[in-house]
Design a protein around this motif. Sequence first.
Motif, PDB file in Angstrom:
ATOM      1  N   ARG A 119       1.139  -1.429   0.313  1.00 39.00           N
ATOM      2  CA  ARG A 119      -0.646   0.114  -0.098  1.00 39.00           C
ATOM      3  C   ARG A 119       0.980   0.943  -0.125  1.00 39.00           C
ATOM      4  O   ARG A 119       1.655   1.525   0.532  1.00 39.00           O
ATOM      5  N   PHE A 121       0.286   4.208  -0.129  1.00 37.55           N
ATOM      6  CA  PHE A 121      -0.381   5.629   1.132  1.00 37.55           C
ATOM      7  C   PHE A 121       1.039   5.132   2.625  1.00 37.55           C
ATOM      8  O   PHE A 121       1.301   5.964   2.957  1.00 37.55           O
ATOM      9  N   TRP A 172      -3.393  10.311  -1.001  1.00 37.76           N
ATOM     10  CA  TRP A 172      -3.246   8.469  -1.992  1.00 37.76           C
ATOM     11  C   TRP A 172      -4.343   7.642  -0.530  1.00 37.76           C
ATOM     12  O   TRP A 172      -5.173   6.555  -0.804  1.00 37.76           O
ATOM     13  N   GLY A 177     -11.147  11.331  -5.493  1.00 40.81           N
ATOM     14  CA  GLY A 177     -12.076  11.950  -6.039  1.00 40.81           C
ATOM     15  C   GLY A 177     -12.253  13.098  -4.347  1.00 40.81           C
ATOM     16  O   GLY A 177     -12.884  13.485  -4.281  1.00 40.81           O
ATOM     17  N   VAL A 178     -12.059  12.473  -3.545  1.00 40.06           N
ATOM     18  CA  VAL A 178     -12.689  13.283  -2.147  1.00 40.06           C
ATOM     19  C   VAL A 178     -11.333  14.457  -2.306  1.00 40.06           C
ATOM     20  O   VAL A 178     -10.148  14.527  -2.770  1.00 40.06           O
ATOM     21  N   LYS A 179     -11.081  15.342  -1.921  1.00 37.57           N
ATOM     22  CA  LYS A 179     -10.497  16.597  -2.498  1.00 37.57           C
ATOM     23  C   LYS A 179     -10.030  17.802  -1.373  1.00 37.57           C
ATOM     24  O   LYS A 179      -9.481  18.878  -1.311  1.00 37.57           O
TER      25      LYS A 179
ATOM     26  N   VAL B 141     -16.711   0.367   1.959  1.00 41.81           N
ATOM     27  CA  VAL B 141     -15.695   0.181   1.404  1.00 41.81           C
ATOM     28  C   VAL B 141     -14.428   1.050   2.116  1.00 41.81           C
ATOM     29  O   VAL B 141     -13.401   0.398   1.897  1.00 41.81           O
ATOM     30  N   ALA B 188     -16.614  16.584  -3.854  1.00 43.06           N
ATOM     31  CA  ALA B 188     -17.359  15.335  -3.946  1.00 43.06           C
ATOM     32  C   ALA B 188     -16.792  14.098  -5.020  1.00 43.06           C
ATOM     33  O   ALA B 188     -15.948  13.234  -4.760  1.00 43.06           O
ATOM     34  N   GLY B 189     -16.343  15.440  -5.848  1.00 37.92           N
ATOM     35  CA  GLY B 189     -15.221  14.570  -7.404  1.00 37.92           C
ATOM     36  C   GLY B 189     -16.336  13.404  -8.151  1.00 37.92           C
ATOM     37  O   GLY B 189     -15.245  12.993  -9.088  1.00 37.92           O
ATOM     38  N   TRP B 257     -19.339   4.930  -8.540  1.00 32.34           N
ATOM     39  CA  TRP B 257     -17.750   5.656  -8.148  1.00 32.34           C
ATOM     40  C   TRP B 257     -16.778   4.516  -8.870  1.00 32.34           C
ATOM     41  O   TRP B 257     -15.611   4.343  -9.410  1.00 32.34           O
ATOM     42  N   MET B 260     -15.755   6.785 -11.358  1.00 32.72           N
ATOM     43  CA  MET B 260     -15.014   7.190 -10.462  1.00 32.72           C
ATOM     44  C   MET B 260     -13.155   6.755 -10.484  1.00 32.72           C
ATOM     45  O   MET B 260     -12.742   7.431 -11.195  1.00 32.72           O
ATOM     46  N   ALA B 261     -13.394   5.815 -10.049  1.00 33.58           N
ATOM     47  CA  ALA B 261     -12.476   4.897 -10.075  1.00 33.58           C
ATOM     48  C   ALA B 261     -12.701   3.506 -10.948  1.00 33.58           C
ATOM     49  O   ALA B 261     -12.487   3.026  -9.908  1.00 33.58           O
ATOM     50  N   GLU B 264     -10.670   0.513  -8.656  1.00 35.28           N
ATOM     51  CA  GLU B 264     -10.445   0.794  -7.093  1.00 35.28           C
ATOM     52  C   GLU B 264     -12.235   0.300  -5.978  1.00 35.28           C
ATOM     53  O   GLU B 264     -12.419  -0.351  -5.568  1.00 35.28           O
ATOM     54  N   TYR B 265     -13.441   0.435  -7.695  1.00 33.15           N
ATOM     55  CA  TYR B 265     -14.719   0.093  -7.156  1.00 33.15           C
ATOM     56  C   TYR B 265     -15.738  -0.395  -8.252  1.00 33.15           C
ATOM     57  O   TYR B 265     -15.552   0.285  -9.808  1.00 33.15           O
ATOM     58  N   PRO B 278      -6.620  -1.575  -3.711  1.00 33.48           N
ATOM     59  CA  PRO B 278      -5.874  -1.196  -3.729  1.00 33.48           C
ATOM     60  C   PRO B 278      -4.629  -0.177  -3.836  1.00 33.48           C
ATOM     61  O   PRO B 278      -3.634   0.155  -2.963  1.00 33.48           O
ATOM     62  N   ARG B 279      -5.875   1.000  -2.051  1.00 30.68           N
ATOM     63  CA  ARG B 279      -4.471   1.253  -1.754  1.00 30.68           C
ATOM     64  C   ARG B 279      -5.077   0.883  -0.233  1.00 30.68           C
ATOM     65  O   ARG B 279      -3.993   1.945   1.071  1.00 30.68           O
TER      66      ARG B 279
END
Lengths: 215, 322
Positions: A119, A121, A172, A177-179, B141, B188-189, B257, B260-261, B264-265, B278-279
């Motif tokens: 990972r 991050f 990371w 999407g979260v900013k 998630v 929110a992206g 989602w 969006m990615a 990841e989703y 992944p993270r």
Amino acid sequence: MKQRWIVALKVVAHAACLGPVAWLLWHLYLSATSDPAALGPDPTHTVTFFTGRGTLRLLVVTLAITPIRRLIPKLSWLIRFRRMLGLYAFFYACLHLMTYVWLYAGFSWAAMVDDISQRRFITAGLAAWLLLLPLALTSTTWSIRKLGGKNWNRLHWLTYAAAITGVIHYWWGVKSGVKTPTTITVVLAILLLARPVLARRSAARKAGVARIPVG
Amino acid sequence: MLIRQKSEIPSSEITPKREYMNRRAFMAAAGAGVAAVAGGRALRGLAKAAPVDAAEQLATVKSPLSTQGLALTPLYDITHYNNFYEFGVNKDDPAKHAGSLRTRPWSIKVEGMVSKKKTFDIDDLLKLRPIEERVYRFRCVEAWSMVIPWAGYSLSEFIKQCDPLPSAKYIEFTSLDDPKQEPLPWDAGIQWPYTEGLRMDEAMHPLTLLTFGMYGEVLPNQDGAPVRVVVPWKYGFKSAKSIVKVKFVKDQPLTTWNLMAPNEYGFYSNVNPNHDHPRWSQKRERVIGAPIWKQLQPTLMFNGYADQVASLYQGMNLDKNY
């Protein structure tokens, strides 16, 4: 700035840095005794972000001192607070690391090795902490003398690397999407970009002073 | 125009009709001395809730599909720790801002591969089948979890009323997208409206719940009022909130989602401790509402519903179809 004022301001700065930790410990105590919800619905998350954001904010404050001194020479005395603030940033980083080791990895080496290898991050977070470590270790007056001002300064450029790595770790870590890390990123970018700009400005001034008599 | 706007009563101050009627019913019942007939539990709930927030009660029946032996997450935590990005990205934002959501009038439009397009009013949907209490695990998630006593009935009951064509292979849900009622934050992206989807066999599975309430009351706005789906073996974001449209389609729908990615989703997003995000790790989860030193617990395959749902994915590589 009179010594008396410096001392008073240092007391204020210590209180400002330790106050939040006292708040956190008090709420930990409350959640263990009278009020299970003292740290919110997700206490692990609360403590993680509390210590993580605290680290980044203190790093940014530390990095703000030099540009402020360049811009406003009257505030040069601020340099006397830089080491202390930097050490508090490291202190918060240690609390943040402990949060991970205890609450996420459950003190399991296997879980930590797994996380660090897979990972990014977590790898970035650990790297940022490792970058701060030599800075904290060489923060004594003795080590400054031992290393020599020039080497010591060079070593402490690692602060930039640590702050950048810390912000990357933040980006990371949050959901895509979260900013929310935007603010700290912008502030750090301004502080880092201010350095060459201010350096060039003072260089130009010196050059200007040199040229005037010729004209 | 300006004058009319000024004279309007803020929506927050209008007592919903149903709520008002409910209170009257309670008063009448109490006055007539027939309180015992109304059922001890509903009455206790009414008496407790009415002076505080006057939440609307839902009479529920027990269900064999309810998960047994789990400690429920406190109602306060379920209503103050939400991901509902239409109202802000912080966990406490929906509780603060979702008051502007108007849940009446409300209807669900049914479109796509159906024999006839239909619109269902929320009050008719509430009467369609008996409302069951279903206690389910809920796994986000983001690696946290809750145990929630939902109130609703199997989505399959609703789908039967929609009369989809046999060629429909997927179902797509669309959530409310109304900037007048929702702040739709800049950070929110994700794209609005929020859309989610299920394969037809997943949607028809008895565990998949068309949900109107929790804890014996109608859904609080921040939890997806007035109607949402709950798919207990999938990550929480698959359970679309505040649904205004249902569409039956042939191809796998685009979902928020996943768009969006996609790495990841996944579209399936079944709870799977063996496939990490992944993270971050999905092997463990933080129990919401538990003390800090007891929050960490192992995550179960299909969120503990493997016995019921694993057969839906027989022969599928779940590491690829995450």
